[in-house]
Write an enzyme that holds these catalytic residues in place. Structure first.
Site, PDB file in Angstrom:
ATOM      1  N   CYS A   2       0.825  -1.206   0.000  1.00 15.56           N
ATOM      2  CA  CYS A   2       0.000   0.000   0.000  1.00 15.56           C
ATOM      3  C   CYS A   2       0.864   1.262   0.000  1.00 15.56           C
ATOM      4  CB  CYS A   2      -0.858   0.027   1.251  1.00 15.56           C
ATOM      5  SG  CYS A   2      -1.745  -1.490   1.557  1.00 15.56           S
ATOM      6  N   ARG A  27       4.614   0.414  -6.251  1.00 12.70           N
ATOM      7  CA  ARG A  27       4.636  -0.453  -5.067  1.00 12.70           C
ATOM      8  C   ARG A  27       3.644  -1.598  -5.187  1.00 12.70           C
ATOM      9  NH1 ARG A  27       6.629   2.408  -0.243  1.00 12.70           N
ATOM     10  NH2 ARG A  27       5.248   1.152   1.016  1.00 12.70           N
ATOM     11  N   TRP A  74      -3.127  -2.548  -1.315  1.00 14.02           N
ATOM     12  CA  TRP A  74      -2.747  -3.888  -1.759  1.00 14.02           C
ATOM     13  C   TRP A  74      -3.434  -4.822  -0.771  1.00 14.02           C
ATOM     14  CZ3 TRP A  74       0.306  -8.031   0.171  1.00 14.02           C
ATOM     15  CH2 TRP A  74       0.772  -8.941  -0.784  1.00 14.02           C
ATOM     16  N   ASN A 100      -1.272   1.672   6.148  1.00 14.52           N
ATOM     17  CA  ASN A 100      -0.441   0.594   5.591  1.00 14.52           C
ATOM     18  C   ASN A 100      -0.091  -0.340   6.739  1.00 14.52           C
ATOM     19  OD1 ASN A 100      -0.409   2.027   3.250  1.00 14.52           O
ATOM     20  ND2 ASN A 100       1.781   2.480   3.251  1.00 14.52           N
ATOM     21  N   GLY A 101      -0.015  -1.646   6.456  1.00 13.81           N
ATOM     22  CA  GLY A 101       0.357  -2.601   7.493  1.00 13.81           C
ATOM     23  C   GLY A 101      -0.818  -3.479   7.880  1.00 13.81           C
ATOM     24  N   GLU A 484      18.290 -16.295  -9.358  1.00 13.43           N
ATOM     25  CA  GLU A 484      17.824 -14.928  -9.586  1.00 13.43           C
ATOM     26  C   GLU A 484      17.152 -14.820 -10.965  1.00 13.43           C
ATOM     27  OE1 GLU A 484      17.091 -12.405  -8.108  1.00 13.43           O
ATOM     28  OE2 GLU A 484      17.103 -10.831  -9.615  1.00 13.43           O
ATOM     29  N   LYS A 488      13.226 -13.788 -11.853  1.00 19.66           N
ATOM     30  CA  LYS A 488      12.871 -12.667 -12.731  1.00 19.66           C
ATOM     31  C   LYS A 488      11.839 -13.109 -13.770  1.00 19.66           C
ATOM     32  CE  LYS A 488      13.999 -10.137 -11.051  1.00 19.66           C
ATOM     33  NZ  LYS A 488      14.666  -9.666  -9.872  1.00 19.66           N
ATOM     34  N   GLU A 491       8.391 -13.710 -12.073  1.00 18.77           N
ATOM     35  CA  GLU A 491       7.626 -12.579 -11.535  1.00 18.77           C
ATOM     36  C   GLU A 491       7.105 -11.628 -12.599  1.00 18.77           C
ATOM     37  OE1 GLU A 491       9.590 -10.045  -8.631  1.00 18.77           O
ATOM     38  OE2 GLU A 491      11.485 -10.271  -9.621  1.00 18.77           O
ATOM     39  N   HIS A 507      18.867 -35.971  -9.971  1.00 16.13           N
ATOM     40  CA  HIS A 507      18.312 -36.514  -8.724  1.00 16.13           C
ATOM     41  C   HIS A 507      16.813 -36.263  -8.614  1.00 16.13           C
ATOM     42  CE1 HIS A 507      22.287 -37.566  -7.341  1.00 16.13           C
ATOM     43  NE2 HIS A 507      22.692 -36.367  -7.712  1.00 16.13           N
ATOM     44  N   LYS A 606       6.392  -3.782  -4.364  1.00 17.43           N
ATOM     45  CA  LYS A 606       7.809  -3.433  -4.380  1.00 17.43           C
ATOM     46  C   LYS A 606       8.433  -3.595  -3.001  1.00 17.43           C
ATOM     47  CE  LYS A 606      11.649  -1.928  -6.062  1.00 17.43           C
ATOM     48  NZ  LYS A 606      12.436  -2.959  -6.772  1.00 17.43           N
TER      49      LYS A 606
END
Ligand code: M6R
Length: 611
Positions: A2, A27, A74, A100-101, A484, A488, A491, A507, A606
């Site tokens: 948020c 964000r 969010w 927010n939170g 990494e 990428k 996402e 394996h 973000k």
């Protein structure tokens, strides 16, 4: 996550709030809203979806007034919807709140308020704050006293911005475990959850600390601590240019930030490497030789991309400094009762400096007497302020949700810190250090070379965009870059992909390889080249299509794979960073081909300020 903005001054608040919210879009959010004090009432407009929906509603129902708050939400408690969007108001519109939170004990407070006759309209935890404020206010407390009373009751994490109908000259902000900055203007002041929202108006900011409350008026800012005493705070001048947080002609922030990497690496090296003295400039870091001699264990703790940079650092420190290093994701570290004492160095890595799990890992480490060194991008962030020492990666604002330039700067910072430790502890000679400096100084040009050849990745993206399963494989440092690279692609292109240590494929995961499965093999490590090539042959024999990423001059893989991306020749330490730039480009172009929302991928935020 948020975003919060707030304005108080002489100008119309709505355009300022909307502009600020647009700067926080990166964000990640799913609905938005604003509330503006209109002299004798507070009016509110909210809309599910992107800001353009809110803008349309504001055309139909304009809000005028010079004091207001805005929010991008969010969803955590309750689905994205108009009703669940913030602001939330009390029944008679006395109080308006954006948050927010997460309020952890909201159900208990909700039941209590319902028993007192309060009615809830949304599924959010935030509405509890608005109604509880209303409750305390109506019992005779003033606006500020009511805020303090609420803060004593709520548990969890919050950044709050609050309006009260009876107080048309005041905006109140409060924080605990969620970032909040206050921007100082002339005859006007601002609040925001993140600096880019303020940059068009001011570069002078105060960072609120946990448990602090700010009373913001047009011509004053007063900060109170938990004991309700006023506190002095230094004004911080933000020196990023406004352009640094704009797209600057690129289609997306992500590709802009990928292209910024040569400059960032050059600046980081220039700032940190002192060739004349043969040392790393550890400005502001007081880790002495005596401190290092005491240390018998290092943890590297981070999340997501920052964790991958941490894995790279672990590899370097163990190989060069011969100190055992445990790398852990922060969400696991914080709950596993890690072995920590005053002989432990904990290195936390975070672009935003606000990631909730990483921040908590830092706090746990400090509580147990460990020394915490933070590798951070966002200046003045919570992690930067709470760590014992901070090593800034100097990457400038990273807006794209998919982290690219921060990874390169974090990994390089790890290499710089590793060299510092190695030099101090006698594990690196001056000659070895000079050779490394040559490598680092050549890196910007090599990254530029990779970027100039981005047509290669663009072409491969067109060719392989329909892939259903993608495997990234590598050995040693290449394995961490595979992780990494896979993150990428997942996402931003929403393609299923996995990273495997090349030798692990047989394996289990090799069972997944079938006709046309795409395998991207990283072969930047000369010593491990033949081993990974054998693994390529194993997947080829089972029908996979393979892209190899390898150093120029080594043509061994030709004839063995469908496609090869050549990177400039480099040492074992820097070559994986070049390979990573190629996979950033590949992920970007696949996402572009598939038409996804590259800078704000679905479901992602973000800065992850909740657990
Ligand atoms: O701000 P931080 O570096 O602490 O963020 C950690 C992760 O949330 C972040 O790296 C995330 O994985 C990115 N979306 C990766 O591109």
């Amino acid at each position: 996550m948020c975003g919060i903005v707030g304005y108080i001054g002489k100008k119309q608040a709505t355009p300022i709030l909307m502009e600020g919210l647009s700067k926080l879009e990166y964000r990640g959010y799913d609905s938005a809203g604003v509330a503006v004090h209109h002299g004798d009432s507070i009016k509110m407009v909210k809309a599910q979806g992107k800001l353009v929906n809110l803008a349309k509603r504001l055309e139909e129902t304009p809000l005028s007034g010079t004091l207001g708050i805005g929010h991008t939400r969010w969803a955590t408690h309750g689905a994205p919807s108009d009703i669940n969007s913030h602001p939330h108001m009390s029944e008679d519109k006395m109080i308006a709140v954006v948050h927010n939170g997460i309020i952890e004990n909201y159900l208990e407070i909700k039941e209590e308020l319902e028993a007192k006759g309060y009615q809830f309209h949304s599924e959010t935890d935030t509405e509890t704050v608005a109604l509880l404020l209303d409750y305390y206010y109506k019992r005779g407390n003033d606006f500020l006293e009511s805020v303090f009373a609420v803060l004593e009751r709520i548990e969890g994490a919050y950044a709050l911005a609050i309006l009260c109908k009876d107080d048309p000259d005041t905006l109140i902000a409060a924080r605990k475990n969620c970032p909040l900055v206050i921007g100082q203007g002339e005859g006007e002041n601002f609040i925001a959850s993140d600096i880019p929202a303020l940059l068009h108006h001011t570069r002078d900011v105060y960072f609120l600390d946990d448990h602090e409350v700010a009373v913001v008026k047009a011509d004053s800012i007063t900060i109170y601590n938990e004991q309700k005493q006023t506190v002095e705070r230094d004004l911080f001048h933000v020196d990023w240019s406004v352009d640094a947080a704009e797209k600057g002609g690129y289609d997306h922030f992500m590709i802009k930030e990928i292209n910024e990497q040569p400059k960032i690496v050059q600046e980081l090296i220039a700032q940190r490497v002192d060739r004349e003295k043969g040392e790393i400039r550890m400005d502001g870091i007081s880790l002495t030789k005596a401190d290092l001699e005491k240390i018998d264990r290092i943890y590297v703790v981070a999340c997501g991309t920052a964790y991958h940079a941490g894995l790279y650092g672990k590899f370097l420190i163990e190989k060069i400094c011969r100190i055992p290093v445990v790398a852990d994701v922060a969400s696991e570290f914080r709950y596993k009762d890690p072995i920590l004492d005053e002989k432990t160095l904990v290195i936390v890595v975070s672009q935003s400096g606000e990631t909730a799990d990483t921040l908590e890992a830092l706090r746990i480490s400090k509580r147990h007497g460990a020394r915490v060194l933070a590798i951070v991008n966002a200046v003045g962030s919570s992690i930067a302020r709470e760590a014992d020492d901070v090593f800034y990666i100097l990457a400038g604002p990273e807006i794209s949700v998919a982290s690219t330039k921060a990874f390169t700067a974090q990994a390089l910072s790890m290499a710089l810190i590793c060299s510092h430790i190695a030099l101090m502890m006698g594990h690196m000679t001056k000659e070895e250090f000079m050779a490394l400096c040559d490598e680092w100084e050549a890196l910007p040009q090599k990254i530029s070379h990779v970027l100039q050849k981005s047509l290669v990745e663009e072409g491969l993206a067109k060719k392989y965009k329909q892939s259903k399963n993608v495997f990234y494989i590598g050995r040693g440092v290449d394995y961490f870059v595979s992780m990494e690279s896979s993150l990428k692609l997942k996402e931003i292109a929403y393609l299923h992909s996995e990273a495997y240590a090349a030798g692990e494929l047989k394996h289990g995961p090799i069972a997944m390889i079938e006709d046309s499965t795409l395998v991207i093999a990283l072969l930047t490590q000369e010593a491990l080249f033949e081993k990974t090539l054998s693994n390529i042959k194993e997947v080829k024999a089972r029908g996979a299509k393979v892209i190899a990423i390898t150093q120029k001059g080594n043509t061994t893989a030709e004839g063995e794979v469908e496609d090869i991306i050549y990177i400039p020749q480099s040492s074992w330490m820097t070559a994986p960073l070049l390979a990573n730039v190629t996979t950033q480009l590949f992920a970007y172009y696949v996402a572009k081909e598939l038409g996804t929302d590259i800078d704000q991928p679905r479901n992602l935020a973000k800065s992850v300020t909740v657990e």
